[in-house]
Design a protein around this motif. Structure first.
Motif, PDB file in Angstrom:
ATOM      1  N   ASN A 103      56.179  47.492  44.898  1.00 36.61           N
ATOM      2  CA  ASN A 103      56.495  46.550  43.824  1.00 36.61           C
ATOM      3  C   ASN A 103      55.242  45.952  43.180  1.00 36.61           C
ATOM      4  O   ASN A 103      55.305  44.909  42.544  1.00 36.61           O
ATOM      5  CB  ASN A 103      57.399  45.421  44.350  1.00 36.61           C
ATOM      6  N   TRP A 104      54.111  46.586  43.401  1.00 33.93           N
ATOM      7  CA  TRP A 104      52.858  46.103  42.808  1.00 33.93           C
ATOM      8  C   TRP A 104      52.366  47.155  41.803  1.00 33.93           C
ATOM      9  O   TRP A 104      51.307  47.737  41.952  1.00 33.93           O
ATOM     10  CB  TRP A 104      51.812  45.853  43.890  1.00 33.93           C
ATOM     11  N   LEU A 105      53.171  47.381  40.801  1.00 31.55           N
ATOM     12  CA  LEU A 105      52.832  48.404  39.824  1.00 31.55           C
ATOM     13  C   LEU A 105      51.597  47.993  39.039  1.00 31.55           C
ATOM     14  O   LEU A 105      51.377  46.822  38.757  1.00 31.55           O
ATOM     15  CB  LEU A 105      54.018  48.631  38.879  1.00 31.55           C
ATOM     16  N   GLY A 106      50.817  48.986  38.660  1.00 32.32           N
ATOM     17  CA  GLY A 106      49.664  48.722  37.814  1.00 32.32           C
ATOM     18  C   GLY A 106      48.353  48.579  38.553  1.00 32.32           C
ATOM     19  O   GLY A 106      47.308  48.449  37.920  1.00 32.32           O
ATOM     20  N   TRP A 107      48.355  48.609  39.885  1.00 33.15           N
ATOM     21  CA  TRP A 107      47.105  48.462  40.637  1.00 33.15           C
ATOM     22  C   TRP A 107      46.403  49.814  40.738  1.00 33.15           C
ATOM     23  O   TRP A 107      46.989  50.801  41.153  1.00 33.15           O
ATOM     24  CB  TRP A 107      47.366  47.920  42.039  1.00 33.15           C
ATOM     25  N   ASP A 108      45.137  49.836  40.355  1.00 31.82           N
ATOM     26  CA  ASP A 108      44.333  51.049  40.404  1.00 31.82           C
ATOM     27  C   ASP A 108      43.116  50.814  41.279  1.00 31.82           C
ATOM     28  O   ASP A 108      42.457  49.763  41.191  1.00 31.82           O
ATOM     29  CB  ASP A 108      43.873  51.467  38.996  1.00 31.82           C
ATOM     30  N   LEU A 109      42.804  51.800  42.115  1.00 32.67           N
ATOM     31  CA  LEU A 109      41.635  51.728  42.984  1.00 32.67           C
ATOM     32  C   LEU A 109      40.374  51.845  42.135  1.00 32.67           C
ATOM     33  O   LEU A 109      40.192  52.822  41.416  1.00 32.67           O
ATOM     34  CB  LEU A 109      41.693  52.840  44.027  1.00 32.67           C
ATOM     35  N   ALA A 110      39.491  50.850  42.210  1.00 29.64           N
ATOM     36  CA  ALA A 110      38.261  50.852  41.414  1.00 29.64           C
ATOM     37  C   ALA A 110      37.085  51.389  42.212  1.00 29.64           C
ATOM     38  O   ALA A 110      36.478  52.390  41.846  1.00 29.64           O
ATOM     39  CB  ALA A 110      37.960  49.445  40.887  1.00 29.64           C
ATOM     40  N   GLU A 111      36.736  50.748  43.336  1.00 28.23           N
ATOM     41  CA  GLU A 111      35.607  51.201  44.140  1.00 28.23           C
ATOM     42  C   GLU A 111      35.566  50.445  45.457  1.00 28.23           C
ATOM     43  O   GLU A 111      36.335  49.505  45.683  1.00 28.23           O
ATOM     44  CB  GLU A 111      34.287  51.035  43.398  1.00 28.23           C
ATOM     45  N   GLY A 115      32.030  46.879  52.652  1.00 31.27           N
ATOM     46  CA  GLY A 115      33.187  46.633  53.504  1.00 31.27           C
ATOM     47  C   GLY A 115      34.417  46.126  52.790  1.00 31.27           C
ATOM     48  O   GLY A 115      35.372  45.704  53.457  1.00 31.27           O
ATOM     49  N   ARG A 116      34.426  46.146  51.463  1.00 27.42           N
ATOM     50  CA  ARG A 116      35.591  45.677  50.724  1.00 27.42           C
ATOM     51  C   ARG A 116      36.048  46.729  49.719  1.00 27.42           C
ATOM     52  O   ARG A 116      35.256  47.490  49.192  1.00 27.42           O
ATOM     53  CB  ARG A 116      35.286  44.363  50.005  1.00 27.42           C
ATOM     54  N   VAL A 117      37.361  46.707  49.462  1.00 26.70           N
ATOM     55  CA  VAL A 117      37.981  47.622  48.508  1.00 26.70           C
ATOM     56  C   VAL A 117      38.400  46.809  47.291  1.00 26.70           C
ATOM     57  O   VAL A 117      39.004  45.742  47.417  1.00 26.70           O
ATOM     58  CB  VAL A 117      39.194  48.338  49.130  1.00 26.70           C
ATOM     59  N   LEU A 118      38.089  47.330  46.109  1.00 25.89           N
ATOM     60  CA  LEU A 118      38.351  46.611  44.869  1.00 25.89           C
ATOM     61  C   LEU A 118      39.418  47.338  44.070  1.00 25.89           C
ATOM     62  O   LEU A 118      39.323  48.550  43.839  1.00 25.89           O
ATOM     63  CB  LEU A 118      37.064  46.514  44.053  1.00 25.89           C
ATOM     64  N   LEU A 119      40.460  46.604  43.647  1.00 24.02           N
ATOM     65  CA  LEU A 119      41.539  47.152  42.840  1.00 24.02           C
ATOM     66  C   LEU A 119      41.660  46.352  41.554  1.00 24.02           C
ATOM     67  O   LEU A 119      41.384  45.147  41.524  1.00 24.02           O
ATOM     68  CB  LEU A 119      42.867  47.143  43.596  1.00 24.02           C
ATOM     69  N   LEU A 120      42.130  47.020  40.499  1.00 23.47           N
ATOM     70  CA  LEU A 120      42.202  46.413  39.174  1.00 23.47           C
ATOM     71  C   LEU A 120      43.604  46.577  38.620  1.00 23.47           C
ATOM     72  O   LEU A 120      44.204  47.650  38.721  1.00 23.47           O
ATOM     73  CB  LEU A 120      41.172  47.086  38.254  1.00 23.47           C
ATOM     74  N   ASN A 121      44.142  45.492  38.038  1.00 24.69           N
ATOM     75  CA  ASN A 121      45.474  45.514  37.448  1.00 24.69           C
ATOM     76  C   ASN A 121      45.391  44.996  36.016  1.00 24.69           C
ATOM     77  O   ASN A 121      45.185  43.799  35.790  1.00 24.69           O
ATOM     78  CB  ASN A 121      46.445  44.649  38.258  1.00 24.69           C
ATOM     79  N   TRP A 122      45.527  45.930  35.031  1.00 19.76           N
ATOM     80  CA  TRP A 122      45.451  45.538  33.633  1.00 19.76           C
ATOM     81  C   TRP A 122      46.697  44.778  33.194  1.00 19.76           C
ATOM     82  O   TRP A 122      46.628  43.950  32.302  1.00 19.76           O
ATOM     83  CB  TRP A 122      45.268  46.773  32.754  1.00 19.76           C
ATOM     84  N   ASP A 141      41.880  36.198  38.872  1.00 24.11           N
ATOM     85  CA  ASP A 141      42.351  36.350  37.492  1.00 24.11           C
ATOM     86  C   ASP A 141      41.195  36.703  36.572  1.00 24.11           C
ATOM     87  O   ASP A 141      40.048  36.280  36.791  1.00 24.11           O
ATOM     88  CB  ASP A 141      43.008  35.051  37.012  1.00 24.11           C
ATOM     89  N   PHE A 142      41.494  37.476  35.530  1.00 27.08           N
ATOM     90  CA  PHE A 142      40.486  37.760  34.520  1.00 27.08           C
ATOM     91  C   PHE A 142      39.990  36.450  33.911  1.00 27.08           C
ATOM     92  O   PHE A 142      40.739  35.468  33.825  1.00 27.08           O
ATOM     93  CB  PHE A 142      41.079  38.615  33.388  1.00 27.08           C
ATOM     94  N   PRO A 143      38.754  36.388  33.459  1.00 22.33           N
ATOM     95  CA  PRO A 143      38.296  35.197  32.730  1.00 22.33           C
ATOM     96  C   PRO A 143      39.106  35.038  31.452  1.00 22.33           C
ATOM     97  O   PRO A 143      39.501  36.036  30.834  1.00 22.33           O
ATOM     98  CB  PRO A 143      36.817  35.489  32.446  1.00 22.33           C
ATOM     99  N   PRO A 144      39.380  33.809  31.039  1.00 23.23           N
ATOM    100  CA  PRO A 144      40.257  33.607  29.872  1.00 23.23           C
ATOM    101  C   PRO A 144      39.716  34.213  28.589  1.00 23.23           C
ATOM    102  O   PRO A 144      40.480  34.520  27.678  1.00 23.23           O
ATOM    103  CB  PRO A 144      40.340  32.073  29.777  1.00 23.23           C
ATOM    104  N   GLU A 145      38.394  34.394  28.488  1.00 20.59           N
ATOM    105  CA  GLU A 145      37.818  34.937  27.262  1.00 20.59           C
ATOM    106  C   GLU A 145      38.068  36.436  27.108  1.00 20.59           C
ATOM    107  O   GLU A 145      37.943  36.979  26.007  1.00 20.59           O
ATOM    108  CB  GLU A 145      36.301  34.702  27.210  1.00 20.59           C
ATOM    109  N   ILE A 146      38.419  37.113  28.206  1.00 18.27           N
ATOM    110  CA  ILE A 146      38.582  38.566  28.172  1.00 18.27           C
ATOM    111  C   ILE A 146      39.966  38.921  28.712  1.00 18.27           C
ATOM    112  O   ILE A 146      40.323  38.539  29.829  1.00 18.27           O
ATOM    113  CB  ILE A 146      37.498  39.263  29.020  1.00 18.27           C
ATOM    114  N   TYR A 147      40.731  39.632  27.922  1.00 12.61           N
ATOM    115  CA  TYR A 147      42.076  40.019  28.354  1.00 12.61           C
ATOM    116  C   TYR A 147      42.118  41.458  28.854  1.00 12.61           C
ATOM    117  O   TYR A 147      43.098  41.878  29.469  1.00 12.61           O
ATOM    118  CB  TYR A 147      43.085  39.829  27.217  1.00 12.61           C
ATOM    119  N   ILE A 148      41.053  42.243  28.603  1.00  8.82           N
ATOM    120  CA  ILE A 148      40.976  43.612  29.101  1.00  8.82           C
ATOM    121  C   ILE A 148      39.602  43.811  29.732  1.00  8.82           C
ATOM    122  O   ILE A 148      38.578  43.515  29.112  1.00  8.82           O
ATOM    123  CB  ILE A 148      41.187  44.664  27.985  1.00  8.82           C
TER     124      ILE A 148
END
Length: 337
Positions: A103-111, A115-122, A141-148
């Motif tokens: 139920n966590w659609l939109g999560w993509d593995l970034a890098e 020792g940590r895994v980073l995922l991104l959800n547009w 959360d993304f910074p408010p100045e950037i939506y993408i």
């Protein structure tokens, strides 16, 4: 005149393993896999006390410098799968480091880094930092100045004092990268710190004229060389100095090549380097290692350092290999054929 010969006093020497200092030096030279320390800790209470000592563990990690590569994360479908690379008994079961994204659609593995895994959800405008050791997840959360956000990178908040093997003890940073084309033609970065829970001021640089109006297809993963993060595109290399908070754009000398055949790496002198597959014919194919060095006039130029001919590996493959990832901690390039 008479002489008296002194008899040597009898000295009782204890066995070497009974000396804590000597035993520390012996244990220090064990292989870096944690299973060796674990098995030695089961010998007796004294060995358990020595191997669990925080001062010894710090010396152990500093002695080995580079930790063993435990495995690879991938994302088939909606799950983050861990594939171990070590043999038994050091092999970690895949289920220990796998993350279900139900139920966590939109999560993509970034890098992955430090020792940590980073995922991104547009869709949700969020970044997830996952610690597989503790299974803790931090949502940013993304910074408010950037939506993408085009791509992100994670690293230890204090990389200069970073000791591999104790990554879960360190706070982290998240670095975002966003390129605007046609709207000022600029690249923007921002840094989030888990210490403050806030994004810092955004840093931007105007793209050089040669890149104006060109979509820079920046690769999703970054390479950390020294204190700088580097991202590769088909036409340029974007560099962000995390200490000086400066952005720069460097010409990619392999502009005609596909991005998946070139990879940013750390050169032998700890500077910026590139690894590129060369040769259309698999019988003549080689992996070239290039280094970026300044000349006497202060202008940096690319120079070929060495060529590696991996015929034994790729002899049965006619297609050009694809570079998947470069792992800085073990200086390894992962290639897909």
């Amino acid at each position: 005149m008479t002489s008296h010969r002194c008899r040597p006093s009898s000295v009782v020497l204890s066995p070497p393993l009974e000396d804590d200092d000597l035993l520390h030096e012996i244990l220090l030279r064990l292989p870096p896999q944690q299973s060796y320390l674990l098995r030695d800790s089961l010998v007796c209470k004294r060995w358990r006390r020595l191997t669990a000592d925080s001062h010894f563990l710090q010396r152990f990690h500093l002695h080995h410098q580079r930790p063993p590569h435990l495995g690879v994360f991938s994302q088939p479908g909606w799950s983050i799968i861990f594939t171990p690379t070590l043999d038994s008994p050091c092999r970690i079961p895949p289920k220990c480091f796998s993350l279900r994204l139900n139920n966590w659609l939109g999560w993509d593995l970034a890098e992955c880094r430090h020792g940590r895994v980073l995922l991104l959800n547009w869709r949700k405008h969020q970044v997830m930092v996952w610690d597989p050791i503790t299974n803790n997840c931090s949502l940013v959360d993304f910074p408010p100045e950037i939506y993408i956000i085009y791509t992100v990178a994670a690293l230890s908040a204090n990389d200069k004092g970073h000791v591999h093997g104790s990554c879960q003890l360190w706070p982290f940073k998240v670095v975002l990268l966003r390129t605007y084309v046609g709207d000022g033609d600029q690249t923007v970065t921002g840094v989030y710190s888990s210490n403050t829970g806030l994004w810092g001021d955004l840093t931007s640089t105007v793209l050089p004229d040669k890149y104006r109006g060109i979509c820079m297809d920046i690769s999703s993963s970054s390479t950390l060389v020294g204190s700088a993060l580097y991202w590769l595109s088909s036409s340029a290399i974007v560099a962000f100095d995390t200490d000086k908070q400066r952005l720069a754009v460097i010409v990619n000398p392999f502009r005609a090549k596909r991005v998946d055949t070139v990879q940013i790496i750390q050169a032998e002198d700890d500077g910026l380097g590139l690894a590129a597959f060369h040769g259309a014919d698999y019988n003549q194919r080689c992996l070239e290692i290039w280094e970026r060095n300044p000349n006497p006039y202060g202008v940096a130029t690319w120079m070929l350092s060495k060529s590696v001919i991996p015929q034994k590996i790729f002899v049965n493959y006619t297609a050009m290999p694809h570079v998947v990832q470069y792992v800085e901690s073990v200086l390894a390039i992962f290639v897909r054929v």
